[in-house]
Write an enzyme that holds these catalytic residues in place. Structure first.
Site, mmCIF file in Angstrom:
data_model
loop_
_atom_site.group_PDB
_atom_site.id
_atom_site.type_symbol
_atom_site.label_atom_id
_atom_site.label_comp_id
_atom_site.label_asym_id
_atom_site.label_seq_id
_atom_site.Cartn_x
_atom_site.Cartn_y
_atom_site.Cartn_z
ATOM 1 C CB CYS A 72 28.288 15.952 -13.315
ATOM 2 S SG CYS A 72 29.939 15.563 -12.703
ATOM 3 C CG HIS A 109 42.246 23.681 -12.088
ATOM 4 N ND1 HIS A 109 41.355 24.481 -11.411
ATOM 5 C CD2 HIS A 109 41.521 22.964 -12.974
ATOM 6 C CE1 HIS A 109 40.136 24.255 -11.880
ATOM 7 N NE2 HIS A 109 40.204 23.339 -12.834
ATOM 8 C CG HIS A 112 35.404 24.349 -10.389
ATOM 9 N ND1 HIS A 112 35.923 24.049 -11.638
ATOM 10 C CD2 HIS A 112 35.763 25.642 -10.132
ATOM 11 C CE1 HIS A 112 36.558 25.130 -12.111
ATOM 12 N NE2 HIS A 112 36.470 26.101 -11.223
ATOM 13 C CG ASP A 116 25.459 19.713 -7.429
ATOM 14 O OD1 ASP A 116 26.542 19.228 -7.016
ATOM 15 O OD2 ASP A 116 25.292 20.051 -8.606
ATOM 16 N NE ARG A 125 28.112 17.953 -8.894
ATOM 17 C CZ ARG A 125 28.418 18.709 -9.968
ATOM 18 N NH1 ARG A 125 29.340 18.309 -10.829
ATOM 19 N NH2 ARG A 125 27.795 19.855 -10.175
ATOM 20 C CB CYS A 127 32.975 18.408 -10.188
ATOM 21 S SG CYS A 127 32.772 18.164 -11.937
#
Ligand SMILES: [Zn+2]
Length: 138
Positions: A72, A109, A112, A116, A125, A127
């Protein structure tokens, strides 16, 4: 700013401390919920063994054994170091419904999570932006 659930994190930093600690890209991602450009992150292809920590507070968030190549463009993990290592919040920005991942200690932060991930490892996942993390090689 919309009303958001106010959670008190155990580690708090002033704007001055954060700006002194973080370069501008890290500050943008960690404190303004930005996203680094895909396939550019320092840890995207990192395969070394060790612990990924929150760049703001040093909280251990992911272990390299849970990192996998998702394709990704960002470091991807199947699960956090512990349940308390991270905090999850609904994110309705950019016309999407996503689950935002924050540091469990300081609320910065990190990225996310998406449903998937590898099916045989829980199907999630995580990410995560490279610039949100420091890597401590084992
Ligand atoms: Zn943190």
């Amino acid at each position: 700013m919309k009303d958001q659930e106010k959670k008190t994190y155990s580690k708090q930093f002033s704007e001055e401390e954060l700006k002194a600690k973080l370069d501008s890209e890290s500050y943008h991602v960690l404190r303004e919920k930005g996203t680094e450009r895909p396939f550019t992150g320092q840890y995207y292809l990192n395969k070394d063994t060790g612990i990924y920590e929150c760049k703001v507070c040093g909280n251990g968030i992911f272990h390299s054994s849970k990192k996998y190549d998702s394709g990704c463009g960002w470091p991807s993990f199947t699960e956090p170091l512990s349940k308390d290592a991270i905090d999850v919040k609904m994110d309705y920005s950019h016309f999407m419904i996503r689950e935002e991942i924050l540091c469990g200690q300081c609320g910065s932060h990190l990225g996310h999570r998406f449903p998937d991930g590898p099916k045989d490892q829980g199907g999630i996942r995580y990410c995560i932006n490279s610039v949100s993390m420091d890597f401590k090689k084992a």
